[in-house]
Design an enzyme around this catalytic site. Structure first.
Site, short mmCIF file in Angstrom:
data_model
loop_
_atom_site.label_atom_id
_atom_site.label_comp_id
_atom_site.label_asym_id
_atom_site.label_seq_id
_atom_site.Cartn_x
_atom_site.Cartn_y
_atom_site.Cartn_z
N GLU A 29 -34.32 -40.19 51.18
CA GLU A 29 -35.47 -40.55 50.35
C GLU A 29 -36.41 -41.53 51.06
OE1 GLU A 29 -34.56 -40.90 45.96
OE2 GLU A 29 -32.55 -41.10 46.79
N PHE A 209 -25.98 -26.39 38.50
CA PHE A 209 -26.75 -27.20 39.44
C PHE A 209 -25.76 -27.94 40.35
CE2 PHE A 209 -29.75 -26.42 36.09
CZ PHE A 209 -30.96 -26.26 36.76
N LYS A 211 -25.32 -30.60 43.36
CA LYS A 211 -26.12 -31.70 43.89
C LYS A 211 -25.26 -32.73 44.61
CE LYS A 211 -27.77 -32.70 39.81
NZ LYS A 211 -28.50 -33.38 38.70
N SER A 217 -34.31 -38.14 44.01
CA SER A 217 -35.56 -37.41 44.26
C SER A 217 -35.35 -35.91 44.34
CB SER A 217 -36.24 -37.92 45.54
OG SER A 217 -36.65 -39.26 45.39
N GLU A 247 -23.05 -29.47 37.83
CA GLU A 247 -23.41 -29.69 36.43
C GLU A 247 -23.77 -28.37 35.76
OE1 GLU A 247 -25.33 -34.17 36.59
OE2 GLU A 247 -26.67 -32.44 36.75
N VAL A 250 -28.15 -27.81 30.83
CA VAL A 250 -28.32 -28.27 29.45
C VAL A 250 -29.61 -27.67 28.92
CG1 VAL A 250 -28.60 -30.27 27.94
CG2 VAL A 250 -27.07 -30.41 29.92
N ARG A 251 -29.52 -26.87 27.91
CA ARG A 251 -30.71 -26.22 27.35
C ARG A 251 -31.47 -27.24 26.49
NH1 ARG A 251 -30.06 -21.68 30.50
NH2 ARG A 251 -27.87 -21.02 30.38
N ARG A 253 -35.28 -30.00 26.38
CA ARG A 253 -36.48 -30.59 26.98
C ARG A 253 -36.10 -31.83 27.80
NH1 ARG A 253 -39.57 -31.70 21.51
NH2 ARG A 253 -41.08 -32.71 22.91
N GLU A 254 -36.79 -32.02 28.93
CA GLU A 254 -36.52 -33.18 29.78
C GLU A 254 -37.38 -34.36 29.30
OE1 GLU A 254 -36.02 -32.92 34.03
OE2 GLU A 254 -36.10 -30.73 33.93
N ASN A 344 -32.06 -44.44 36.98
CA ASN A 344 -32.50 -44.84 38.31
C ASN A 344 -32.77 -46.33 38.28
OD1 ASN A 344 -33.28 -42.46 40.40
ND2 ASN A 344 -33.36 -41.75 38.29
N SER A 353 -45.77 -41.58 39.72
CA SER A 353 -44.41 -41.64 39.19
C SER A 353 -44.43 -41.90 37.69
CB SER A 353 -43.60 -42.73 39.89
OG SER A 353 -43.43 -42.43 41.26
#
EC number: 6.3.2.4
Length: 385
Positions: A29, A209, A211, A217, A247, A250-251, A253-254, A344, A353
């Protein structure tokens, strides 16, 4: 003899606090840290603070850098690096290791080391390993230099997604289904590790997912739709961290929410929503920083949903013993409940951001946000917290 008629020396002006903005670093990053530092340098009130920019190269050398924020932005997809901002004389910066002294020293080959003056507070805007994970925070604790953000433990917990989820679960916060593959497991018996992942997919469904457990990031993350892409996804994650996290999707909204420490304790910002990016399979690195998918600030939530996610964000901040600032990331699941994805402890601070955007919408401008963080760090003592 009376001295009242003699000329009086003007009172000595108090020295402005000196801020060392430390950025770059050895993690994947690096680039985002440089961009963040450029925004922070541009926002610091030079009438109130003296500033010392210190960049850490990708090889780990600490160097004085140019105080030129305009050179630290992503322009035409060009990603800035610390090496482009430093002199090529091989000189390096050394922080004090004696708590009785905060003198920063600059040395270069063949020359006598030169004192650069004392540093009153460090603003570490490094992301990822060797900066956001408690390592730099430990160095600053040893040095006795105040710094912005969380301490050693909270920084380490905030960097390691496995232990972060364990902490959240122990405090009653809801997390999504996940699986950890440790380095020796993949190296010694890949077939057994692969079977664990396939069984996990059988229970929770594809996609998965994959990771790195200790990166950010969205670097090194792969969305895997079936077994055929699994090995490649694992190897991509392992390029950034030998421990990986798998992971289930997960259905929902973020939703993101910022937390900022005020004099009376942590408070939450208005939340934001990250809509699905049109040109990307998920909210990956390019969607965040290159193509800049805009978020919705504030998020279109009900009053009850807003209050709930703000409460949960502060709960996550407290659960991990965080200080200063945190961005908490959630999913608003299809069943109407919030699932925390991660925190974070040093979120992206670039002009685009979400963390500064959320506080801007909450009435705290970017320069005010930077000043509040510096003032909180100056008030705080180093040592066990």
């Amino acid at each position: 003899m009376s001295t009242e008629n003699l000329p009086q020396s003007p009172p000595e002006q108090p020295r402005k606090p000196r801020v060392a903005v430390v950025f770059g670093g050895r993690s994947s990053e690096h680039v985002i840290s440089v961009v963040t530092a450029g925004a922070v340098l541009a926002a610091i009130d030079r009438e109130k603070y003296d500033v010392l920019p210190i960049g850490i190269t990708q090889e780990g050398r600490w160097a004085l850098t140019a105080d030129e924020p305009e050179r630290m932005a992503i322009v035409d997809r060009r990603l800035p690096k610390v090496e482009e901002l430093t002199e090529s004389d091989g000189g390096g910066v050394v922080l004090p290791v004696d708590p009785a002294s905060r003198e920063v020293v600059y040395s270069e080959p063949g020359s006598v080391p030169k004192a650069l003056g004392e540093v009153d507070v460090v603003f570490p805007v490094l992301h990822g390993p060797y900066g956001e994970d408690g390592t730099l925070q430990g160095l600053l604790e040893l040095s006795g230099v105040p710094y912005v953000g969380s301490g050693v433990l909270a920084s380490a917990v905030g960097q390691d997604k496995e232990y972060m989820k364990r902490v959240f679960t122990s405090f009653g916060l809801r997390v999504g289904p996940y699986l950890v593959i440790r380095p020796r497991e993949w190296e010694r018996d890949r077939s057994a590790a692969r079977k664990r992942i396939v069984d996990f997919a059988g229970e929770h469904g594809w996609p998965l997912f994959v990771k790195p457990a200790r990166a950010g990031s969205s670097i090194g993350i792969t969305k895997v739709d079936d077994l055929s892409g699994l090995d490649e996804a694992v190897e991509e994650a392992r390029r950034h961290d030998p421990k990986i996290l798998v992971e289930a999707a997960v259905r929902g909204r973020e939703i993101e929410c910022g937390v900022l420490e005020f004099e009376d304790g942590p408070r939450a910002s208005v939340p934001a929503e990250i809509p699905p990016p049109d040109a990307h399979a998920y909210y990956d690195f390019d969607a965040k920083y290159i193509d800049s998918t805009p978020g919705l600030v504030p998020a279109p939530l009900t009053g009850e949903e807003t209050a709930e996610v703000q409460r949960l964000a502060v709960d996550a901040f407290e659960a991990a013993s965080c200080e200063g600032l945190v961005r908490a990331d959630f999913f608003l699941a299809e069943d109407g409940g919030f699932v925390i994805n991660e925190i974070n402890t040093m979120p992206g601070f670039t002009p685009i951001s979400m963390y500064p955007q959320m506080w801007q919408a909450s009435g705290v401008t970017y320069p005010e946000l930077v000043d509040r963080l510096l003032q909180a760090a100056l008030r705080r003592r180093t040592g066990l917290r």
